[in-house]
Design an enzyme around this catalytic site. Structure first.
Site, short mmCIF file in Angstrom:
data_model
loop_
_atom_site.label_atom_id
_atom_site.label_comp_id
_atom_site.label_asym_id
_atom_site.label_seq_id
_atom_site.Cartn_x
_atom_site.Cartn_y
_atom_site.Cartn_z
N GLU A 428 0.83 -1.21 0.00
CA GLU A 428 0.00 0.00 0.00
C GLU A 428 0.87 1.27 0.00
OE1 GLU A 428 -2.81 -0.36 3.19
OE2 GLU A 428 -3.89 -2.00 2.21
N GLU A 514 -4.54 -8.82 -0.21
CA GLU A 514 -5.24 -8.65 1.06
C GLU A 514 -6.73 -8.64 0.85
OE1 GLU A 514 -2.25 -5.67 3.47
OE2 GLU A 514 -4.40 -5.44 3.81
#
Length: 842
Positions: A428, A514
């Site tokens: 991220e 994820e």
């Protein structure tokens, strides 16, 4: 494109450890290379003081500790702690470690190195008052050369300063201290370099495999020399299956890489079900004498990533059924014994998990060894942060100076592991949306391709589908495989998940890095919501006609898995997370309740959903508990995860009907089935759970499962009475007296019939006798601020846990588990001398 690998050294097979000083650093009777554990008898002081690094500093009043050691987990919790919710409200600060040792005459003329597997963070190391080096990154191991500063008369003193005071520097609990192992290695001046063996298998079939071995030799002497390099391939039993000898010369004070290839006939291929391991035994000889030896474990297997078929292992498609894990383990913090990881990974394996994402930084080396042996696919990840900060004192402060070195070290250390099938260079990362993001990513990818061209590179991206501030095409196109965090979360696109990008970018390889589920073990609130990342959900009153959180929490995960399962081009998905972890919370919460296991390693209900989908086992799991005596007559939704074709539910012998997974989502009873649910992808025929609306009365719930019309299994839940006794079960009947081995003592509070009392909160104490220590206690409660290092713990949802650790003395161990007013329980364990003693730094 085909990506291939093999492995590194680690805590490997005893039969190989007995041969010589392998990468596991076990004791070896070999003068050419000696390896010593430097874990024991350190002096520790929490705080800062002048002159600590100098020889003769008086540390007699300091605490004596063994490594690995994490001082933060000792607490106490505090809402004002500088770590904040990211660090789980635990203390950090500055700490010092000191270790005195003697250098025997046999080391004179040798090279002596100290290796730290991990120090969190900003470590400085001195030998006899001389600074050896500084390392800011807390997750990567490093080595220093002790040779020049050693004394052979008197004692030598190592001093380590650890500075974890600059906060916040992490988005989760980091721990503080020398939280991984430390080793001292003694070699000849001519030796194999640190992480200097690199093994690949460029050609693999069931009939033969070509093994390529690149060995970096180091000549730290002042004279050139001629050397014979004997390379042997050993199977799991230590039998030689291939060998080659080469003669080389090496100039003084230089290093050189030797390239060899050997063929192995009819290899045992490393796979998920049969994780066969081999090893490379390298011997360096000069003048007929052995000057160095090293054993490097590896595995023979072929991997490939196909744009249409997904991931291929040894030519066969394998869907990655993955979970992310952090580097800590509840009550032991970040100083995790390998036995704790073994138990946790066995549970995940039983759930059907076949892949692990090591989020978001390099793990302990022995964890990778364990993943090799257990047969997991691994995503090894380097960074959570690049140049753009996520937290004020995070890795962005060190990225420019250290990222290439830290990444290269990770690749060199880990690239021989057969379990690792993909590298990740970021999670991220904000730069994914920046105009210059590709310029920062490019050198990281190039480093991975240069140092290990056998595996692809990904980064876990969380801005793929967003209409605004999306990841730039230049960034995404640099990745061999594109990682998608939460591919199911973007509004209207949720129903198509990966399909939009599949149509737009048909040559893109895609993997779900994820996907999140949030729940606390045994949280069955009927008012909606449940536990979130900060241990608080969006609790909703029953009058809103919204189903309880224990029903709705898994619906998105169910629909996502249905999509991933039936679309071959999606390589797999990694759930966030396999295990609850400390940090990423808000007070009074201390942890993120997103695991399939809680911090004790106890399964949650979500565990059984994945088990029903990911395994061929018969699975029949009912919840919630059946103790609702203050709600008699109220409708209670009863949920079932199952691998059966149909399930019939009974309450006190009365049938509530037979259901299958193809039931309509909207019920007609006016009960919980007809209440609003979160948005789901259109076109899905059903959820992957069953639910009945049952008017509560105490007694026995029973589910009966059928396959092909035949009853195959059943499960019962009973209304429990008052607490009457303590029950304890140990996962081990024997321990190794090595001061490392552990046993988990799982405790339940039960009624007179042996039923777990689901809401019991009794205080449980652990009393130990014999050669052991109580390493930690836990109960999995996201809100508990109890001391992990105490000898007692409140039960949470009727359960708690104690972990004991062996000492270096053998003998009988007895643990008594007591709770006031209840019948005690005892467990006896024998601790025996290890078959292979470990060499300890003198």
């Amino acid at each position: 494109m085909s990506f291939m690998i093999l492995c590194r050294t680690g805590l490997f097979a005893v039969v190989l450890a007995a041969l010589l000083c392998v990468g596991s650093r076990a004791e070896a009777e070999n003068i050419s290379r000696q390896c010593f554990s430097a874990d024991f008898n350190w002096k520790f002081f929490k705080g800062d003081a002048p002159g600590v690094e100098t020889n003769g500093f008086d540390d007699t009043a300091w605490r004596t500790v063994n490594l690995p050691h994490d001082w933060s987990i000792e607490g106490p919790y505090g809402q004002a702690e500088a770590t904040g919710g990211g660090g789980g409200y635990l203390p950090t600060g500055i700490g010092w470690y000191r270790r005195a040792f003697t250098a025997p005459e046999s080391w004179r003329g040798k090279k002596v190195f100290v290796e730290f597997d991990g120090v969190y963070m900003n470590s400085d190391v001195w030998l006899n008052g001389k600074l050896l080096g500084h390392r800011p990154f807390g997750y990567m191991g490093f080595e220093y050369d002790l040779t020049a500063g050693l004394k052979f008369v008197g004692t030598n003193e190592l001093a380590v300063r650890v500075d974890n005071s600059r906060q916040p520097n992490s988005r989760w609990y980091s721990g503080s201290g020398i939280y991984r192992h430390v080793w001292v290695t003694v070699t000849d001046p001519v030796h194999i370099s640190h992480w200097g063996t690199y093994v690949t298998t460029p050609k693999v079939t069931t009939n033969s495999a070509t093994i390529r071995i690149r060995t970096e030799l180091q000549n730290d002497s002042s004279s050139p020399g001629g050397f014979a390099i004997v390379t042997e391939v050993l199977d799991a039993l230590g039998s030689m299956v291939a060998t080659e000898t080469k003669n080389e010369t090496l100039a003084a004070n230089t290093n050189r890489e030797l390239d060899q290839s050997l063929d192995v006939a009819k290899p045992n291929l490393w796979s998920l079900d049969s994780p066969a391991l081999y090893s490379i035994h390298t011997t360096i000889k000069s003048g007929g004498h052995v000057v160095d030896e090293l054993t490097t474990p590896f595995g023979i297997r072929d991997i490939a990533y196909d744009v249409d078929r997904g991931f291929l292992l040894n030519g066969q498609p394998v869907k990655m059924q993955g979970m992310c894990i952090h580097h800590e383990a509840g009550c032991v913090g970040t100083a995790v014994p390998i036995g704790v990881w073994t138990r946790r990974l066995k549970e995940l394996k039983a759930m059907g998990c076949n892949a692990i994402r090591l989020s978001h930084n390099p793990p302990a080396p022995e964890l990778l060894d364990l993943l090799d042996r257990m047969g997991f696919l691994v995503m090894d990840e380097s960074f959570d942060e690049w140049k753009s900060p996520k937290v004020r004192q995070g890795y962005s402060n060190y990225f420019d100076e250290w990222s290439q070195r830290d990444l290269t070290d990770m690749l060199h250390r880990d690239r021989n592991h057969p379990s690792i099938v993909i590298w990740s260079v970021g999670n991220e990362i904000p730069e994914q949306t920046h105009a210059n993001g590709a310029d920062i990513l490019r050198p990281l990818v190039e480093t991975c391709h240069r140092e290990d061209p056998t595996r692809p590179v990904t980064s876990a991206c969380d801005n793929i589908f967003t209409d605004t501030k999306a990841a730039t095409p230049e960034f995404v196109n640099l990745l061999d495989v594109v990682g998608y965090n939460y591919a199911d979360r973007w509004g209207a696109r949720r129903e198509t998940m990966y399909d939009d990008d599949r149509h737009t970018f048909p040559k893109r390889r895609m993997i779900g890095t994820e996907s999140s589920v949030v729940s606390a073990r045994g949280d069955y609130s009927l008012t909606g919501g449940g536990f979130g990342f900060g241990a608080f959900g969006n609790a909703t009153n029953v009058t809103t006609k919204r189903a309880p959180g224990y029903i709705t929490s898994m619906i998105r995960a169910e629909q996502l898995w249905k999509f991933v399962k039936v679309h071959d081009y999606v390589i797999g998905d990694f759930g966030w997370t396999g295990i609850d972890y400390l940090g990423e919370s808000r007070w009074p919460g201390k942890l993120a309740a997103s695991g399939m296991l809680d911090t004790c390693g106890f399964p949650k209900d979500n565990f059984y959903f994945y088990q029903s989908q990911w395994t061929t086992n018969l699975v029949l799991h009912l919840f919630p508990h059946w103790n609702w005596n203050d709600r008699e007559g109220q409708v209670i939704p009863v949920v079932c995860y199952t691998s059966c074709d149909t399930v019939e539910l009974f309450l006190n012998g009365k049938s509530f009907g037979v259901k299958s997974l193809e039931f309509p989502r909207q019920g007609t009873s006016g009960g919980w089935n007809s209440y609003a649910k979160p948005q789901q992808p259109t076109g899905s025929t059903a959820d992957l759970h069953l639910v009945w609306d049952v008017s509560y009365e105490p007694g026995t719930l029973k589910a009966v499962g059928y396959k092909y019309g035949q009853k195959v299994c059943e499960e019962e839940i009973h209304t429990a009475g008052e607490p009457a006794a303590v029950v304890v079960i140990s996962d081990r009947t024997g321990l190794s007296a090595d001061a490392r081995d552990v046993a988990h003592l799982a405790v339940r509070i039960v009624d007179l019939q042996g039923n777990t009392v689901p809401e019991a909160t009794n205080l449980v104490s652990f009393s130990i006798q014999g050669p052991t220590s109580l390493l930690g206690v836990d109960n999995g409660n996201p809100l508990s601020h109890e001391d992990y290092k105490a000898s007692q713990r409140l039960a949470y949802r009727g359960r708690c846990l104690g972990i004991i650790q062996s000492t270096r003395e053998p003998g009988s161990i007895r643990v008594t588990v007591h709770s006031e007013g209840l019948k005690d329980a005892e467990v006896e364990i024998e601790s025996a001398r290890p078959a292979l003693a470990e060499a300890i730094l003198p």
